[in-house]
Design a protein around this motif. Structure first.
Motif, PDB file in Angstrom:
ATOM      1  N   LYS A  54       0.836  -1.214   0.000  1.00 45.83           N
ATOM      2  CA  LYS A  54       0.000   0.000   0.000  1.00 45.83           C
ATOM      3  C   LYS A  54       0.862   1.253   0.000  1.00 45.83           C
ATOM      4  CE  LYS A  54      -3.931   2.293   2.176  1.00 45.83           C
ATOM      5  NZ  LYS A  54      -3.433   3.595   1.761  1.00 45.83           N
ATOM      6  N   LEU A  55       1.867   1.293   0.879  1.00 42.98           N
ATOM      7  CA  LEU A  55       2.743   2.463   0.976  1.00 42.98           C
ATOM      8  C   LEU A  55       3.406   2.756  -0.359  1.00 42.98           C
ATOM      9  CD1 LEU A  55       4.455   4.579   2.556  1.00 42.98           C
ATOM     10  CD2 LEU A  55       6.033   2.715   3.116  1.00 42.98           C
ATOM     11  N   ILE A  56       3.964   1.742  -0.968  1.00 44.36           N
ATOM     12  CA  ILE A  56       4.725   1.925  -2.205  1.00 44.36           C
ATOM     13  C   ILE A  56       3.794   2.177  -3.387  1.00 44.36           C
ATOM     14  CG2 ILE A  56       6.276   0.729  -3.807  1.00 44.36           C
ATOM     15  CD1 ILE A  56       7.466  -0.626  -1.217  1.00 44.36           C
ATOM     16  N   GLY A  57       2.696   1.418  -3.462  1.00 46.27           N
ATOM     17  CA  GLY A  57       1.747   1.630  -4.556  1.00 46.27           C
ATOM     18  C   GLY A  57       1.122   3.011  -4.521  1.00 46.27           C
ATOM     19  N   ASP A  58       0.804   3.497  -3.330  1.00 47.22           N
ATOM     20  CA  ASP A  58       0.200   4.827  -3.202  1.00 47.22           C
ATOM     21  C   ASP A  58       1.136   5.931  -3.685  1.00 47.22           C
ATOM     22  OD1 ASP A  58      -2.134   3.781  -2.237  1.00 47.22           O
ATOM     23  OD2 ASP A  58      -1.833   4.391  -0.153  1.00 47.22           O
ATOM     24  N   LEU A  59       2.435   5.660  -3.730  1.00 46.06           N
ATOM     25  CA  LEU A  59       3.400   6.642  -4.216  1.00 46.06           C
ATOM     26  C   LEU A  59       3.525   6.622  -5.739  1.00 46.06           C
ATOM     27  CD1 LEU A  59       6.190   6.098  -1.522  1.00 46.06           C
ATOM     28  CD2 LEU A  59       4.762   8.144  -1.805  1.00 46.06           C
ATOM     29  N   GLY A  60       2.816   5.680  -6.377  1.00 46.20           N
ATOM     30  CA  GLY A  60       2.894   5.577  -7.831  1.00 46.20           C
ATOM     31  C   GLY A  60       4.002   4.670  -8.315  1.00 46.20           C
ATOM     32  N   ILE A  61       4.544   3.876  -7.423  1.00 49.16           N
ATOM     33  CA  ILE A  61       5.634   2.972  -7.766  1.00 49.16           C
ATOM     34  C   ILE A  61       5.063   1.587  -8.052  1.00 49.16           C
ATOM     35  CG2 ILE A  61       7.718   1.832  -6.887  1.00 49.16           C
ATOM     36  CD1 ILE A  61       8.065   4.334  -5.058  1.00 49.16           C
ATOM     37  N   ASP A  62       5.515   0.973  -9.163  1.00 49.01           N
ATOM     38  CA  ASP A  62       5.164  -0.426  -9.405  1.00 49.01           C
ATOM     39  C   ASP A  62       6.441  -1.231  -9.619  1.00 49.01           C
ATOM     40  OD1 ASP A  62       6.005  -0.097 -12.078  1.00 49.01           O
ATOM     41  OD2 ASP A  62       3.959   0.188 -12.815  1.00 49.01           O
ATOM     42  N   GLU A  63       6.279  -2.487  -9.998  1.00 49.22           N
ATOM     43  CA  GLU A  63       7.441  -3.379 -10.094  1.00 49.22           C
ATOM     44  C   GLU A  63       8.447  -2.949 -11.161  1.00 49.22           C
ATOM     45  OE1 GLU A  63       3.789  -6.068  -9.367  1.00 49.22           O
ATOM     46  OE2 GLU A  63       4.232  -4.003  -9.957  1.00 49.22           O
ATOM     47  N   ASN A  64       8.014  -2.164 -12.124  1.00 53.14           N
ATOM     48  CA  ASN A  64       8.884  -1.756 -13.232  1.00 53.14           C
ATOM     49  C   ASN A  64       9.497  -0.370 -13.047  1.00 53.14           C
ATOM     50  OD1 ASN A  64       8.365  -4.161 -14.767  1.00 53.14           O
ATOM     51  ND2 ASN A  64       6.338  -3.325 -15.221  1.00 53.14           N
ATOM     52  N   SER A  65       9.151   0.299 -11.961  1.00 52.67           N
ATOM     53  CA  SER A  65       9.667   1.652 -11.728  1.00 52.67           C
ATOM     54  C   SER A  65      11.164   1.634 -11.438  1.00 52.67           C
ATOM     55  CB  SER A  65       8.945   2.286 -10.536  1.00 52.67           C
ATOM     56  OG  SER A  65       7.560   2.392 -10.756  1.00 52.67           O
ATOM     57  N   VAL A  94      11.563  -4.330  -5.810  1.00 52.94           N
ATOM     58  CA  VAL A  94      11.801  -3.262  -6.783  1.00 52.94           C
ATOM     59  C   VAL A  94      13.246  -3.404  -7.265  1.00 52.94           C
ATOM     60  CG1 VAL A  94      11.801  -0.781  -7.224  1.00 52.94           C
ATOM     61  CG2 VAL A  94      10.140  -1.759  -5.629  1.00 52.94           C
ATOM     62  N   ALA A  95      13.420  -3.778  -8.504  1.00 54.17           N
ATOM     63  CA  ALA A  95      14.754  -4.136  -8.999  1.00 54.17           C
ATOM     64  C   ALA A  95      15.657  -2.929  -9.232  1.00 54.17           C
ATOM     65  CB  ALA A  95      14.622  -4.941 -10.288  1.00 54.17           C
ATOM     66  N   LYS A  96      15.039  -1.822  -9.665  1.00 53.90           N
ATOM     67  CA  LYS A  96      15.845  -0.660 -10.052  1.00 53.90           C
ATOM     68  C   LYS A  96      15.681   0.460  -9.017  1.00 53.90           C
ATOM     69  CE  LYS A  96      13.739  -0.852 -14.031  1.00 53.90           C
ATOM     70  NZ  LYS A  96      13.259  -0.569 -15.412  1.00 53.90           N
ATOM     71  N   VAL A  97      16.679   0.586  -8.167  1.00 55.07           N
ATOM     72  CA  VAL A  97      16.669   1.624  -7.127  1.00 55.07           C
ATOM     73  C   VAL A  97      18.032   2.291  -7.105  1.00 55.07           C
ATOM     74  CG1 VAL A  97      16.127   2.160  -4.727  1.00 55.07           C
ATOM     75  CG2 VAL A  97      15.166   0.095  -5.764  1.00 55.07           C
ATOM     76  N   SER A  98      18.054   3.600  -6.957  1.00 56.37           N
ATOM     77  CA  SER A  98      19.295   4.368  -6.851  1.00 56.37           C
ATOM     78  C   SER A  98      19.163   5.376  -5.717  1.00 56.37           C
ATOM     79  CB  SER A  98      19.597   5.134  -8.148  1.00 56.37           C
ATOM     80  OG  SER A  98      19.593   4.279  -9.276  1.00 56.37           O
ATOM     81  N   ILE A  99      20.302   5.830  -5.215  1.00 63.39           N
ATOM     82  CA  ILE A  99      20.349   6.934  -4.252  1.00 63.39           C
ATOM     83  C   ILE A  99      21.075   8.086  -4.925  1.00 63.39           C
ATOM     84  CG2 ILE A  99      21.207   7.739  -2.016  1.00 63.39           C
ATOM     85  CD1 ILE A  99      21.054   4.836  -1.032  1.00 63.39           C
ATOM     86  N   LEU A 100      20.485   9.273  -4.906  1.00 55.13           N
ATOM     87  CA  LEU A 100      21.156  10.447  -5.478  1.00 55.13           C
ATOM     88  C   LEU A 100      22.386  10.774  -4.649  1.00 55.13           C
ATOM     89  CD1 LEU A 100      21.279  12.797  -7.475  1.00 55.13           C
ATOM     90  CD2 LEU A 100      19.805  14.083  -5.926  1.00 55.13           C
ATOM     91  N   ASP A 101      23.552  10.680  -5.259  1.00 60.45           N
ATOM     92  CA  ASP A 101      24.806  10.916  -4.555  1.00 60.45           C
ATOM     93  C   ASP A 101      24.857  12.357  -4.054  1.00 60.45           C
ATOM     94  OD1 ASP A 101      27.326  10.321  -3.577  1.00 60.45           O
ATOM     95  OD2 ASP A 101      28.340  10.652  -5.488  1.00 60.45           O
TER      96      ASP A 101
END
Length: 275
Positions: A54-65, A94-101
Motif C-alpha cells: 500500500k505504501l509503495i503503490g500509493d506513491l505511484g511505484i510499481d514493479e517496473n519503476s 523493486v529491482a531498479k533503485v538508486s540513491i542520489l549521490d
C-alpha cells in the motif's frame, strides 16, 4: 520516479518539501510515512507485506519503476534514511533503485532547478516479491551468535557498542557477543556528504572476514548504510540486514549481551552526568 524522503531526521519540517524539491519528485516522509512500524510493541520494525504494498503503490511505484531516492544530503544519519528505504524497496522486489549521490544538497550545489508546491502521486498497483535473502531475523541472529556461520557487524558508534550509552528503545546496554564494530560513519565523508571513494570503502570493509555477514545497529537505520556499502557497492551479496537490531534483540532477556558498562557508568547516569 524521484522519491524525496526528507524528514525530521535531517531537520526537515512538513513544509520543507513544498518550499523546494527536484522537479517531478514525490515526497514520502521516511520518519512518518510508514517505512518502519511498531509491531508486537517493538518500534522501527519492517512493515508487513500488505503495508508495504500500500505504501509503495500509493506513491505511484510499481514493479517496473526505477526509483531514485533523494535524501537531504546533510549527514550520515540522513544517508541512513536513504539506505534503509533502498533496502526496503529491494526487499519487496523493486529491482531498479538508486540513491542520489550527495542528496538534494548536491543537486542545489550543482545549480539545478527546484520546483515548489506539491502534487499528489498517481497511485499504482504494486505487488511485492519478497527477497528474504537480504533480511536476517532474530532467530537467524540467535543461531549465528550460538553457532557462527556469519560475521555480525555492529554499525553503531563505539559508545553504543561498548555499552556506555544506548538507544532509548533498547532495553539493555552493549552488543551481541562476537560482533565486529564498524560504525556506519566510517564509510561517510562529512566534508562532502557522500560515501567515501570505493577503494576506501573496500579497505574499511576488509575488516569483515570473507563469507556471510549480518549488519545491525539499534533499529536497522545505521546498519542499512553498512549493508548498502557491503552488498550493493562492494558486491558482498551474502550480507543481510538485521532490521530489528538491538531494540528487538533486547526484548528477550535470555538473549546474550556483551558490555563494558560499569557500576560507575550507572552512577554517573543517575547523577545526570552520563548516558
Amino acid at each position: 520516479m524521484v522519491l524525496d524522503i526528507r524528514s525530521a531526521i535531517d531537520g526537515s519540517k512538513p513544509e520543507t518539501f513544498a518550499q523546494g524539491h527536484i522537479p517531478g519528485a514525490v515526497h514520502s516522509d521516511y520518519d512518518k510515512a510508514g517505512w518502519r512500524v511498531t509491531r508486537n510493541n517493538v518500534p522501527f520494525m519492517v512493515p508487513t507485506t500488505a503495508e508495504l504494498e500500500k505504501l509503495i503503490g500509493d506513491l505511484g511505484i510499481d514493479e517496473n519503476s526505477h526509483v531514485v531516492l533523494v535524501p537531504a544530503g546533510v549527514n550520515v544519519l540522513d544517508f541512513g534514511s536513504a539506505a534503509r528505504t533502498y533496502w526496503t524497496l529491494k526487499y519487496v522486489g523493486v529491482a531498479k533503485v538508486s540513491i542520489l549521490d550527495g542528496g538534494l544538497a548536491a543537486w542545489k550545489a550543482a545549480g539545478f532547478k527546484l520546483d515548489t508546491g506539491t502534487h499528489a502521486p498517481s497511485p499504482a498497483i504494486f505487488t511485492a516479491t519478497i527477497d528474504k535473502s537480504i533480511l536476517a531475523e532474530a532467530a537467524d541472529v540467535e543461531k549465528i551468535e550460538t553457532s557462527g556461520g556469519a560475521t555480525l557487524i555492529d554499525a553503531r558508534p563505539v559508545s553504543f557498542f561498548t555499552g556506555k550509552e544506548k538507544a532509548p528503545a533498547s532495553l539493555a546496554y552493549g552488543h551481541i557477543p562476537g560482533a565486529l564494530n564498524i560504525d556506519s560513519a566510517e564509510f561517510y565523508d562529512p566534508a562532502t556528504n557522500r560515501l567515501k571513494p570505493k577503494a576506501e570503502l573496500a579497505a574499511i570493509a576488509a575488516q569483515v572476514p570473507a563469507g556471510a555477514a549480518v549488519s545491525y545497529c539499534n533499529t536497522g537505520h545505521w546498519a542499512a548504510t553498512d549493508w548498502f556499502v557491503m552488498h550493493e557497492l562492494l558486491g558482498r551479496t551474502n550480507t543481510r540486514l538485521y532490521a530489528g537490531s538491538m531494540v528487538e534483540w533486547t526484548t528477550n532477556a535470555s538473549r546474550p549481551i556483551e558490555s563494558a558498562r560499569t557500576k560507575w557508568d550507572d552512577l554517573k547516569k543517575k547523577l545526570g552526568l552520563g548516558s
